[in-house]
Motif scaffolding. Structure first.
Motif, PDB file in Angstrom:
ATOM      1  N   PRO A 131     -17.383  16.026  -8.949  1.00 45.01           N
ATOM      2  CA  PRO A 131     -18.741  15.574  -8.451  1.00 45.01           C
ATOM      3  C   PRO A 131     -18.796  14.554  -9.851  1.00 45.01           C
ATOM      4  O   PRO A 131     -18.565  15.252 -10.996  1.00 45.01           O
ATOM      5  N   ARG A 139     -11.443  22.314   1.990  1.00 47.06           N
ATOM      6  CA  ARG A 139     -12.218  20.938   2.179  1.00 47.06           C
ATOM      7  C   ARG A 139     -12.491  20.665   3.936  1.00 47.06           C
ATOM      8  O   ARG A 139     -13.639  20.835   4.314  1.00 47.06           O
ATOM      9  N   GLN A 180     -16.728   8.994   0.186  1.00 48.36           N
ATOM     10  CA  GLN A 180     -15.153   8.594  -0.169  1.00 48.36           C
ATOM     11  C   GLN A 180     -14.130   8.438   1.310  1.00 48.36           C
ATOM     12  O   GLN A 180     -13.497   7.658   1.385  1.00 48.36           O
ATOM     13  N   ILE A 235     -15.255  13.936   7.347  1.00 48.66           N
ATOM     14  CA  ILE A 235     -16.064  13.976   6.793  1.00 48.66           C
ATOM     15  C   ILE A 235     -16.272  15.689   6.297  1.00 48.66           C
ATOM     16  O   ILE A 235     -17.054  15.997   7.432  1.00 48.66           O
ATOM     17  N   GLU A 264     -17.991  17.263   4.136  1.00 53.84           N
ATOM     18  CA  GLU A 264     -19.943  17.232   3.990  1.00 53.84           C
ATOM     19  C   GLU A 264     -20.381  17.687   5.278  1.00 53.84           C
ATOM     20  O   GLU A 264     -21.879  18.081   5.415  1.00 53.84           O
ATOM     21  N   THR A 265     -20.183  16.693   5.941  1.00 54.52           N
ATOM     22  CA  THR A 265     -21.422  16.752   7.054  1.00 54.52           C
ATOM     23  C   THR A 265     -20.533  16.344   8.394  1.00 54.52           C
ATOM     24  O   THR A 265     -21.563  16.349   9.467  1.00 54.52           O
ATOM     25  N   ARG A 302     -21.155  11.507  -5.859  1.00 50.99           N
ATOM     26  CA  ARG A 302     -19.976  11.144  -5.130  1.00 50.99           C
ATOM     27  C   ARG A 302     -19.540  12.318  -3.770  1.00 50.99           C
ATOM     28  O   ARG A 302     -19.340  12.403  -2.861  1.00 50.99           O
ATOM     29  N   VAL A 303     -19.612  13.203  -4.278  1.00 52.46           N
ATOM     30  CA  VAL A 303     -19.162  14.307  -4.562  1.00 52.46           C
ATOM     31  C   VAL A 303     -19.906  15.410  -4.053  1.00 52.46           C
ATOM     32  O   VAL A 303     -20.471  15.760  -5.221  1.00 52.46           O
ATOM     33  N   HIS A 304     -21.001  16.843  -3.568  1.00 47.53           N
ATOM     34  CA  HIS A 304     -21.335  17.514  -3.833  1.00 47.53           C
ATOM     35  C   HIS A 304     -20.464  18.683  -3.910  1.00 47.53           C
ATOM     36  O   HIS A 304     -20.709  19.765  -2.822  1.00 47.53           O
ATOM     37  N   ASP A 324     -13.991  14.636   1.439  1.00 52.13           N
ATOM     38  CA  ASP A 324     -14.761  14.773   1.669  1.00 52.13           C
ATOM     39  C   ASP A 324     -16.652  14.451   1.581  1.00 52.13           C
ATOM     40  O   ASP A 324     -17.371  15.695   2.017  1.00 52.13           O
ATOM     41  N   SER A 325     -16.808  13.600   0.691  1.00 52.53           N
ATOM     42  CA  SER A 325     -17.900  13.001   1.316  1.00 52.53           C
ATOM     43  C   SER A 325     -17.838  11.508   2.309  1.00 52.53           C
ATOM     44  O   SER A 325     -17.148  10.435   2.281  1.00 52.53           O
TER      45      SER A 325
END
Length: 239
Positions: A238, A59, A184, A142, A144-145, A49-51, A180-181
């Motif tokens: 994670p 974050r 989420q 988000i 991470e992206t 779910r989270v890297h 984070d992801s």
């Protein structure tokens, strides 16, 4: 028969041979999330779910880094400085008319000399093309992206507002609106609302791998990170 009825008719014909129950599990069809638990429809969702683990501050930094990677311009301020920051961004762009979605806090544009254009249903794509900029908030961002998600809520407006004007100023409250992801983020969104996902200015490299910006949306994206929440040390783990 309306266009809508014709389209829905094609979808129903295309799905005519799709089984309601999965042949292996007996579960009903659909892409229900299991959050990494046992597969309910024959598809294992044992992905992370989270890297990685990160604090709230980390974050926000990751979000800023990825936004910059996508050629968005990232700015930082606090609530008191937000009106001046927005005004400076609009002035630097030479914006004279700015479309304003319903529910946008009035003080965000209180320091700007640009003329606000309140959004109404009568405002057409041609009308929106005649304004210089749009200012919105967002539903969630988000890290991470490097993606901003707008869900047509107050201060965000309909999708056309962020697709037609050539310059978009998006305000993100940090760290509260940053996750984070993608999993989420999806948990925060209402499925039936129209969503606009933005990762940098509109761009394509389809033709000879040459990057061209502004093909399907704004050529310029300014993201203002407004620190409004108390710093948190909570981290995500994670799974």
């Amino acid at each position: 028969m309306s266009s809508r009825e014709r389209v829905l008719g094609r979808v129903r014909r295309a799905l005519a041979d799709v089984r309601e129950e999965h042949p292996d599990t007996g579960a009903t069809g659909g892409a229900a999330h299991t959050d990494g638990g046992p597969a309910r429809d024959g598809v294992a969702r044992d992905y992370l779910r989270v890297h990685g683990e990160r604090t709230a501050a980390e974050r926000v930094e990751l979000l800023a880094t990825h936004l910059a990677d996508y050629r968005a311009r990232v700015h930082r301020t606090d609530p008191a400085g937000l009106p001046d920051t927005v005004a400076a961004l609009l002035a630097a762009r030479g914006a004279r008319r700015v479309v304003v979605p319903e529910g946008l806090p009035a003080d965000w544009l209180s320091a700007s000399a640009a003329t606000p254009v309140p959004d109404t249903p009568a405002l057409s794509a041609r009308d929106l093309d005649a304004v210089d900029s749009v200012v919105t908030g967002c539903a969630v961002a988000i890290a991470e992206t490097g993606t901003l998600v707008l869900d047509a809520g107050p201060g965000q407006g309909r999708r056309q507002l962020t697709l037609v004007p050539d310059h978009h100023v998006c305000v993100v409250h940090v760290p509260g609106q940053v996750v984070d992801s993608l999993p989420q983020a999806l948990e925060r969104l209402v499925p039936h609302r129209p969503l606009t996902w933005i990762s940098g200015p509109s761009a394509t490299s389809d033709i000879e791998l040459s990057r061209v910006e502004g093909v399907h949306g704004p050529r310029a994206l300014d993201v203002v990170l407004v620190t409004t929440d108390a710093p948190s040390t909570a981290s995500s783990s994670p799974r």
